[in-house]
Design a protein around this motif. Structure first.
Motif, PDB file in Angstrom:
ATOM      1  N   VAL A  97      18.156  43.567 -50.780  1.00  0.00           N
ATOM      2  CA  VAL A  97      19.006  42.502 -51.322  1.00  0.00           C
ATOM      3  C   VAL A  97      18.654  42.230 -52.785  1.00  0.00           C
ATOM      4  O   VAL A  97      19.533  42.128 -53.641  1.00  0.00           O
ATOM      5  CB  VAL A  97      18.890  41.202 -50.487  1.00  0.00           C
ATOM      6  CG1 VAL A  97      19.670  40.079 -51.137  1.00  0.00           C
ATOM      7  CG2 VAL A  97      19.370  41.447 -49.069  1.00  0.00           C
TER       8      VAL A  97
ATOM      9  N   ASP B 286      19.854  44.947 -55.103  1.00  0.00           N
ATOM     10  CA  ASP B 286      21.306  45.083 -55.234  1.00  0.00           C
ATOM     11  C   ASP B 286      21.795  44.230 -56.403  1.00  0.00           C
ATOM     12  O   ASP B 286      21.832  43.012 -56.334  1.00  0.00           O
ATOM     13  CB  ASP B 286      21.961  44.621 -53.915  1.00  0.00           C
ATOM     14  CG  ASP B 286      23.466  44.830 -53.923  1.00  0.00           C
ATOM     15  OD1 ASP B 286      24.023  45.077 -55.009  1.00  0.00           O
ATOM     16  OD2 ASP B 286      24.067  44.737 -52.844  1.00  0.00           O
TER      17      ASP B 286
ATOM     18  N   ARG C 128      24.502  41.326 -56.248  1.00  0.00           N
ATOM     19  CA  ARG C 128      24.255  40.013 -55.645  1.00  0.00           C
ATOM     20  C   ARG C 128      23.951  38.998 -56.731  1.00  0.00           C
ATOM     21  O   ARG C 128      23.282  39.295 -57.718  1.00  0.00           O
ATOM     22  CB  ARG C 128      23.107  40.093 -54.634  1.00  0.00           C
ATOM     23  CG  ARG C 128      23.305  41.236 -53.672  1.00  0.00           C
ATOM     24  CD  ARG C 128      23.387  40.989 -52.261  1.00  0.00           C
ATOM     25  NE  ARG C 128      23.302  39.719 -51.626  1.00  0.00           N
ATOM     26  CZ  ARG C 128      23.406  39.611 -50.311  1.00  0.00           C
ATOM     27  NH1 ARG C 128      23.601  40.670 -49.545  1.00  0.00           N
ATOM     28  NH2 ARG C 128      23.334  38.440 -49.755  1.00  0.00           N
TER      29      ARG C 128
ATOM     30  N   GLU D 220      22.890  37.561 -43.081  1.00  0.00           N
ATOM     31  CA  GLU D 220      23.579  38.745 -43.597  1.00  0.00           C
ATOM     32  C   GLU D 220      24.708  39.182 -42.663  1.00  0.00           C
ATOM     33  O   GLU D 220      25.743  39.663 -43.102  1.00  0.00           O
ATOM     34  CB  GLU D 220      22.582  39.898 -43.784  1.00  0.00           C
ATOM     35  CG  GLU D 220      21.754  39.767 -45.047  1.00  0.00           C
ATOM     36  CD  GLU D 220      22.620  39.784 -46.310  1.00  0.00           C
ATOM     37  OE1 GLU D 220      23.117  40.849 -46.675  1.00  0.00           O
ATOM     38  OE2 GLU D 220      22.810  38.712 -46.930  1.00  0.00           O
ATOM     39  N   ARG D 221      24.499  38.999 -41.369  1.00  0.00           N
ATOM     40  CA  ARG D 221      25.528  39.417 -40.410  1.00  0.00           C
ATOM     41  C   ARG D 221      26.825  38.635 -40.581  1.00  0.00           C
ATOM     42  O   ARG D 221      27.880  39.071 -40.144  1.00  0.00           O
ATOM     43  CB  ARG D 221      25.012  39.279 -38.970  1.00  0.00           C
ATOM     44  CG  ARG D 221      24.209  40.489 -38.517  1.00  0.00           C
ATOM     45  CD  ARG D 221      24.117  40.525 -36.998  1.00  0.00           C
ATOM     46  NE  ARG D 221      23.398  39.375 -36.473  1.00  0.00           N
ATOM     47  CZ  ARG D 221      22.087  39.357 -36.254  1.00  0.00           C
ATOM     48  NH1 ARG D 221      21.369  40.436 -36.488  1.00  0.00           N
ATOM     49  NH2 ARG D 221      21.497  38.281 -35.783  1.00  0.00           N
ATOM     50  N   THR D 222      26.742  37.450 -41.216  1.00  0.00           N
ATOM     51  CA  THR D 222      27.961  36.653 -41.388  1.00  0.00           C
ATOM     52  C   THR D 222      28.842  37.203 -42.511  1.00  0.00           C
ATOM     53  O   THR D 222      30.025  36.888 -42.587  1.00  0.00           O
ATOM     54  CB  THR D 222      27.631  35.189 -41.750  1.00  0.00           C
ATOM     55  OG1 THR D 222      27.025  35.167 -43.048  1.00  0.00           O
ATOM     56  CG2 THR D 222      26.683  34.561 -40.749  1.00  0.00           C
ATOM     57  N   HIS D 223      28.281  38.008 -43.421  1.00  0.00           N
ATOM     58  CA  HIS D 223      29.000  38.527 -44.596  1.00  0.00           C
ATOM     59  C   HIS D 223      29.589  37.410 -45.458  1.00  0.00           C
ATOM     60  O   HIS D 223      30.553  37.611 -46.164  1.00  0.00           O
ATOM     61  CB  HIS D 223      30.131  39.486 -44.196  1.00  0.00           C
ATOM     62  CG  HIS D 223      29.634  40.661 -43.413  1.00  0.00           C
ATOM     63  ND1 HIS D 223      28.860  41.650 -43.978  1.00  0.00           N
ATOM     64  CD2 HIS D 223      29.788  40.993 -42.108  1.00  0.00           C
ATOM     65  CE1 HIS D 223      28.552  42.561 -43.042  1.00  0.00           C
ATOM     66  NE2 HIS D 223      29.097  42.182 -41.899  1.00  0.00           N
ATOM     67  N   GLU D 224      29.040  36.222 -45.382  1.00  0.00           N
ATOM     68  CA  GLU D 224      29.578  35.098 -46.156  1.00  0.00           C
ATOM     69  C   GLU D 224      28.783  34.868 -47.432  1.00  0.00           C
ATOM     70  O   GLU D 224      29.300  34.343 -48.404  1.00  0.00           O
ATOM     71  CB  GLU D 224      29.529  33.803 -45.327  1.00  0.00           C
ATOM     72  CG  GLU D 224      30.425  33.783 -44.092  1.00  0.00           C
ATOM     73  CD  GLU D 224      31.880  33.548 -44.443  1.00  0.00           C
ATOM     74  OE1 GLU D 224      32.157  33.200 -45.609  1.00  0.00           O
ATOM     75  OE2 GLU D 224      32.730  33.734 -43.544  1.00  0.00           O
TER      76      GLU D 224
ATOM     77  N   ARG E 190      26.660  35.785 -50.743  1.00  0.00           N
ATOM     78  CA  ARG E 190      26.537  36.857 -51.734  1.00  0.00           C
ATOM     79  C   ARG E 190      25.399  36.623 -52.722  1.00  0.00           C
ATOM     80  O   ARG E 190      25.307  37.295 -53.743  1.00  0.00           O
ATOM     81  CB  ARG E 190      27.864  37.045 -52.493  1.00  0.00           C
ATOM     82  CG  ARG E 190      29.046  37.432 -51.627  1.00  0.00           C
ATOM     83  CD  ARG E 190      28.778  38.681 -50.796  1.00  0.00           C
ATOM     84  NE  ARG E 190      28.441  39.840 -51.614  1.00  0.00           N
ATOM     85  CZ  ARG E 190      27.773  40.909 -51.168  1.00  0.00           C
ATOM     86  NH1 ARG E 190      27.352  40.933 -49.917  1.00  0.00           N
ATOM     87  NH2 ARG E 190      27.524  41.920 -51.965  1.00  0.00           N
TER      88      ARG E 190
END
Lengths: 376, 199
Positions: B73, B76, B79, B97-101, B103
């Motif tokens: 993360v 990246d 972000r 992270e699994r929510t993809h909400e 950034r």
């Protein structure tokens, strides 16, 4: 009235001196009569185990298991406002407590208690009047846990926030961390503390009148007074809605001093209950200056007031009076029996045949308990 | 205890039994299961464990798991470095992270305040968080500590510390999506009521 709790059958296995016993209990007054050591209080203990999930005599349930047995079991058929239920409790030191209602496992002790109601008076309950403030708080908290949803959770949350804040105060005093480590525990203390105080005030308001009435009815005299002595005392004049702010302010104002003491010096964990009587121009504090007999009558009045309180909310609890009758003079004994027998189910134990007869005269059923045998 | 099978099987059972939620019996069952498998499978497991032990270090920036200096993360560049989500443990990052909400980036405190257990502010990675806030020009701190008493106190502590410098938000508590209202406990429902919003 929200109904009445009645135990109709008690099955005991391996509790204290009892290896196996089934007893059918009539509604109304019941007297367990017999000599010392016959197992009367053990039967009471079994009933309490089946209602509250814990023993009324020991904090270590293992002590209640019959010598030579590996586990105890109590079954109880109990009828409450919602109908009849079969309750089972098993306890073994290795596996702990196993609770079930109508054969279905119950995991939470709170849920188990909510589905069964009993009020117990043991001789040591006298502490609720003459003992330390903690004993009076515990008495009041037990009532509130049974009557107010969420109260038990608030008590637990308050207790852990308090321990955390006290530990933080110690850390600050020892120089391990800064003052700001104390702050984050205070909002939780203030909000749960305010709810606890509000519930205690409500209870006091509804208990004060029945307490005075029962004190008079039980021969303790007129003008009984009961009320919350909040900690700090300045909270007495704060309206309910302002309590969170008042507690927050107090925690803030006392912080420096409390770092020095390494503990939270005031709050609902230091509340007390005033128990007294108006006499002439003055007020007598029965907690400190009452005679043994006056204090005993005050505790019984408190218990009966608690019973009324629960009766109006979650149903009239079973009243258990263990070994109380022999300590009262005939007049007061008669007054207590008049009050207890005939209103809901009431179980009394006594070694005194005269006391048993006095109860029988008022319609109570006498069960004679002798060395592990029970006879009607 | 004397060895019943062989010392190496015993050692495997002992090590497995140290894992959370695994008692002696489950450990035994797992060990026998591994022994029954074709040998390349337990070998792959052993290799995976060895690789983790060998290569994983704390991310120098957020203290999550990294191989090398930075975790994926932090490495990246897409972000947003000006929004930091504060969590107690790296495991919470996976969930978020699994929510993809989200950034932005993360910061792992390494626990929550609990003076009773000897965890004071100095024992968490708070100084490092302060440094990141200064260095990266952070504009928002999203506090995602657990909704427990310790987690809430930690959230309050952090908020009080940085509130005058940047925007501080806390994950909302409330009703699980797709569930019935009648099954919610009072505490959760009470929080959901307090946190209600206009629609």
């Amino acid at each position: 009235m929200a109904g009445t709790w009645t135990a109709s059958r008690l099955e005991v296995s391996d509790v204290r001196s009892w290896s196996r016993l089934t007893v059918d209990l009539p509604p109304g007054g019941i007297v367990l009569s017999g000599p010392n050591g016959a197992g009367k209080t053990s039967l009471v203990e079994a009933l309490v185990l089946a209602c509250l999930g814990v023993s009324c005599r020991t904090s270590r349930e293992a002590e209640a298991i019959r010598v030579g047995a590996s586990a105890l079991h109590v079954g109880l058929e109990l009828t409450g406002p919602d109908g009849a239920r079969r309750r089972d409790i098993g306890y073994a030191p290795r596996t702990g407590r196993k609770l079930s209602i109508d054969g279905e496992l119950v995991r939470s002790l709170g849920a188990w208690r909510a589905a069964g109601s009993v009020l117990v008076f043991l001789p040591e309950e006298l502490r609720a009047v003459k003992g330390p403030p903690a004993a009076r708080r515990r008495h009041l908290d037990r009532l509130l846990e049974a009557a107010v949803p969420g109260y038990a959770d608030d008590l637990v949350a308050y207790g852990s926030a308090l321990s955390q804040r006290n530990a933080a105060l110690r850390s600050v005093r020892a120089g391990r961390t800064g003052v700001d480590a104390v702050l984050p525990w205070e909002p939780g203390l203030a909000s749960t503390g305010a709810r606890i105080i509000t519930a205690r005030r409500d209870a006091m308001r509804s208990l004060a009148e029945p307490f005075a009435r029962w004190l008079a009815d039980l021969g303790g005299g007129a003008d009984g007074i009961m009320g919350l002595e909040p900690s700090p005392t300045s909270l007495a004049d704060v309206p309910d809605t302002d309590l969170p702010a008042a507690l927050t302010e107090r925690l803030e104002a006392a912080r420096d001093r409390e770092i020095g003491a390494a503990q939270t010096l005031a709050g609902p964990h230091r509340d007390d209950v005033f128990i007294g009587q108006q006499r002439g121009d003055g007020v007598t504090d029965l907690r400190r200056t009452g005679s043994q007999g006056e204090q005993r009558t005050a505790v019984l009045a408190l218990l009966m007031a608690h019973r009324d309180h629960l009766g109006a909310r979650s149903g009239l609890p079973i009243l258990v009076l263990d070994d109380v009758l022999s300590e009262l003079d005939p007049t007061r004994r008669g007054l207590l029996l008049d009050a207890a027998v005939g209103q809901g189910q009431c179980i009394l134990t006594t070694v005194d045949p005269v006391a048993a007869q006095a109860a029988a005269d008022r319609g109570a059923r006498v069960l004679s308990v002798r060395e592990g045998l029970l006879a009607a | 205890m004397a060895s019943i099978l062989t010392p190496s099987v015993d050692a495997l059972v002992t090590e497995l039994a140290r894992l959370p939620g695994i008692g002696p019996r489950s450990a035994q069952r797992l060990a026998f299961h591994l022994l029954r498998m074709p040998s390349e499978r337990p070998q792959a497991l052993a290799d995976a464990i060895a690789a983790v032990v060998d290569r994983i270090t704390p991310c120098t920036q957020c203290f999550s798991f990294a191989e090398g200096d930075l975790c994926p993360v932090c490495a990246d560049t897409r972000r947003d470095p000006t929004v930091i989500c504060v969590v107690e443990e790296p495991s919470a990052i996976m969930s978020i992270e699994r929510t993809h909400e989200f950034r932005g980036r993360y910061h792992v405190l390494g626990g929550a305040l609990s003076p009773i257990d000897g965890v004071d502010p100095e024992d968490l990675r708070i100084v490092e968080l302060d440094q990141r806030i200064e260095r990266d020009g952070v504009t928002e701190l999203v506090i995602a500590t657990n909704p427990t008493m310790s987690g809430e106190a930690t959230a309050l502590f952090l908020a009080d510390r940085v509130r005058d410098r940047l925007k501080v938000t806390r994950l909302a508590s409330g009703l699980p999506v797709g569930a019935d209202l009648e099954h919610a406990d009072e505490l959760t429902l009470g929080r959901a009521y307090l946190g209600r919003r206009e629609i």
